[in-house]
Scaffold this active site. Structure first.
Site, PDB file in Angstrom:
ATOM      1  N   ASP A 123      -1.928  -1.874  10.337  1.00 36.92           N
ATOM      2  CA  ASP A 123      -2.138  -1.850   8.885  1.00 36.92           C
ATOM      3  C   ASP A 123      -2.784  -3.133   8.356  1.00 36.92           C
ATOM      4  O   ASP A 123      -3.079  -3.224   7.168  1.00 36.92           O
ATOM      5  CB  ASP A 123      -0.799  -1.664   8.155  1.00 36.92           C
ATOM      6  CG  ASP A 123      -0.326  -0.217   8.179  1.00 36.92           C
ATOM      7  OD1 ASP A 123      -1.157   0.687   8.381  1.00 36.92           O
ATOM      8  OD2 ASP A 123       0.886  -0.007   7.989  1.00 36.92           O
ATOM      9  N   LYS A 150       0.845  -1.208   0.000  1.00 30.61           N
ATOM     10  CA  LYS A 150       0.000   0.000   0.000  1.00 30.61           C
ATOM     11  C   LYS A 150       0.874   1.250   0.000  1.00 30.61           C
ATOM     12  O   LYS A 150       2.034   1.225   0.390  1.00 30.61           O
ATOM     13  CB  LYS A 150      -0.932   0.035   1.216  1.00 30.61           C
ATOM     14  CG  LYS A 150      -0.244   0.017   2.610  1.00 30.61           C
ATOM     15  CD  LYS A 150       0.272   1.350   3.134  1.00 30.61           C
ATOM     16  CE  LYS A 150       0.936   1.236   4.496  1.00 30.61           C
ATOM     17  NZ  LYS A 150       1.792   2.389   4.829  1.00 30.61           N
TER      18      LYS A 150
HETATM   19  O1  C5P Z   1       0.453  -1.481  14.811  1.00 31.88           O
HETATM   20  P1  C5P Z   1       1.878  -1.695  14.493  1.00 31.88           P
HETATM   21  O2  C5P Z   1       2.463  -2.886  15.221  1.00 31.88           O
HETATM   22  O3  C5P Z   1       2.194  -1.725  13.041  1.00 31.88           O
HETATM   23  O4  C5P Z   1       2.632  -0.420  15.068  1.00 31.88           O
HETATM   24  C1  C5P Z   1       4.033  -0.371  15.252  1.00 31.88           C
HETATM   25  C2  C5P Z   1       4.364   0.795  16.167  1.00 31.88           C
HETATM   26  O5  C5P Z   1       4.055   2.045  15.520  1.00 31.88           O
HETATM   27  C3  C5P Z   1       3.550   0.835  17.451  1.00 31.88           C
HETATM   28  O6  C5P Z   1       4.172   0.090  18.471  1.00 31.88           O
HETATM   29  C4  C5P Z   1       3.515   2.311  17.783  1.00 31.88           C
HETATM   30  O7  C5P Z   1       4.709   2.695  18.422  1.00 31.88           O
HETATM   31  C5  C5P Z   1       3.493   2.978  16.410  1.00 31.88           C
HETATM   32  N1  C5P Z   1       2.129   3.346  15.977  1.00 31.88           N
HETATM   33  C6  C5P Z   1       1.468   4.400  16.581  1.00 31.88           C
HETATM   34  N2  C5P Z   1       0.195   4.725  16.167  1.00 31.88           N
HETATM   35  C7  C5P Z   1      -0.396   4.049  15.177  1.00 31.88           C
HETATM   36  C8  C5P Z   1       0.252   2.976  14.553  1.00 31.88           C
HETATM   37  C9  C5P Z   1       1.517   2.653  14.971  1.00 31.88           C
HETATM   38  O8  C5P Z   1       2.006   5.048  17.470  1.00 31.88           O
HETATM   39  N3  C5P Z   1      -1.637   4.410  14.797  1.00 31.88           N
END
Ligand code: C5P
Length: 294
Positions: free
Chosen positions: A146, A20
């Protein structure tokens, strides 16, 4: 063809797992759980990995992949997705997943999240779990912000909350881009961690972009590409400013980072425009792709 449709017999089948881009990403506020609430426009593009699933009578979860940066154990979201469903439904069966990796790793293109979504869809079929889209989305949210987007089988969507509350968008517009992925990884956690929310602009680019996409207004789309993580990405990797400048010098309509970088994309007028610019940039960068909405 639906992306979750098997291409061969029941016990072995392959799914496409696409990347994406984020055409706009607005960070609203930090939440008590450490995540950030955001509004983002997702575009699915025609750069994809292939996952082939084989049922295993033993309970093992095995990943096979030749790419040196892909972990084959519990660090891989394919493994975690399979483990989650296996535990939840007391599955005795295991699975072998053969992954052909084309999406650059930790590059802002959500390749790992897309692989997790494909695994949820694949195992729902392989293990006859009969889970609804809503149930799959709940498991997807537990694996990463995501992941849900890729479960919806749509080229466009608005993502809210953590980016995991998805509203599919019925836009007919198809865009062409040239995508440059410098050969180093960026970690989403680190990029959000060094974000200074006070420095982000109080703009309304997401809503303007939604209208421009709906109206097929390419020059307006180009003008309002935006990503609130840009300053944080550039602070962590100042050399990316040079990549952005080189893309801008190539006569693209607009330039932005995807997700938490380091992938940078330029919006192009057409397929041939994207092709021409990618030829120029391939002289300087090794990972350059001409891609479109898929
Ligand atoms: O959700 P995901 O594991 O991909 O997110 C990785 C990191 O990115 C999270 O631990 C967080 O620190 C940050 N993040 C965030 N806000 C979001 C998505 C991700 O702070 N909406």
């Amino acid at each position: 063809m639906r992306l979750d449709e098997p291409v061969s017999g029941m016990k072995t089948f392959s799914l496409r797992s696409p990347a994406k881009l984020n055409l706009a990403l607005k960070v609203l506020r930090k939440r008590p759980d450490g995540y950030h609430n955001l509004r983002t426009i997702f575009e699915r593009i025609n750069l994809w990995d292939d996952l082939t699933f084989h049922a295993r009578a033993s309970g093992d979860i095995r990943i096979f992949c030749h790419h040196p940066q892909v972990p084959l154990g519990p660090k891989n979201l394919i493994f975690r997705a399979a483990q989650l469903l296996q535990k939840e439904f007391n599955m005795r069966q295991g699975v072998s997943v053969h992954l052909v990796k084309r999406i650059p790793v930790a590059a802002g293109l959500a390749g790992g999240s897309s692989n997790a979504a494909a695994t949820l869809l694949g195992l729902n079929r392989l293990w006859h779990l009969n889970l609804s889209l809503e149930q799959l989305v709940e498991y997807g949210k537990r694996l990463g912000s995501d992941v849900p987007f890729f479960l919806y089988n749509c080229p466009w969507a608005l993502g809210e909350n953590r980016g995991d509350a998805i509203q599919p968008l019925n836009f007919s517009i198809r865009l062409w881009h040239v995508l440059v992925t410098p050969r180093f990884k960026m970690y989403t956690r680190e990029v959000f961690g060094s974000l200074n929310l006070q420095l982000t602009k109080p703009d309304d680019n997401v809503n303007i972009l939604l209208r421009s996409l709906k109206q097929n207004d390419l020059s307006k789309v180009a003008k309002f590409l935006s990503n609130d993580l840009e300053s944080s990405i550039l602070q962590l990797r100042p050399q990316l400013a040079v990549v952005m400048a080189k893309l801008r010098a190539c006569d693209v309509l607009g330039v932005a980072f995807s997700g938490s970088g380091p992938s940078v994309f330029g919006l192009c007028r057409s397929r041939s425009h994207a092709g021409q610019i990618s030829l120029i940039l391939r002289r300087q960068y090794r990972q350059v792709f001409a891609v479109n909405t898929m």
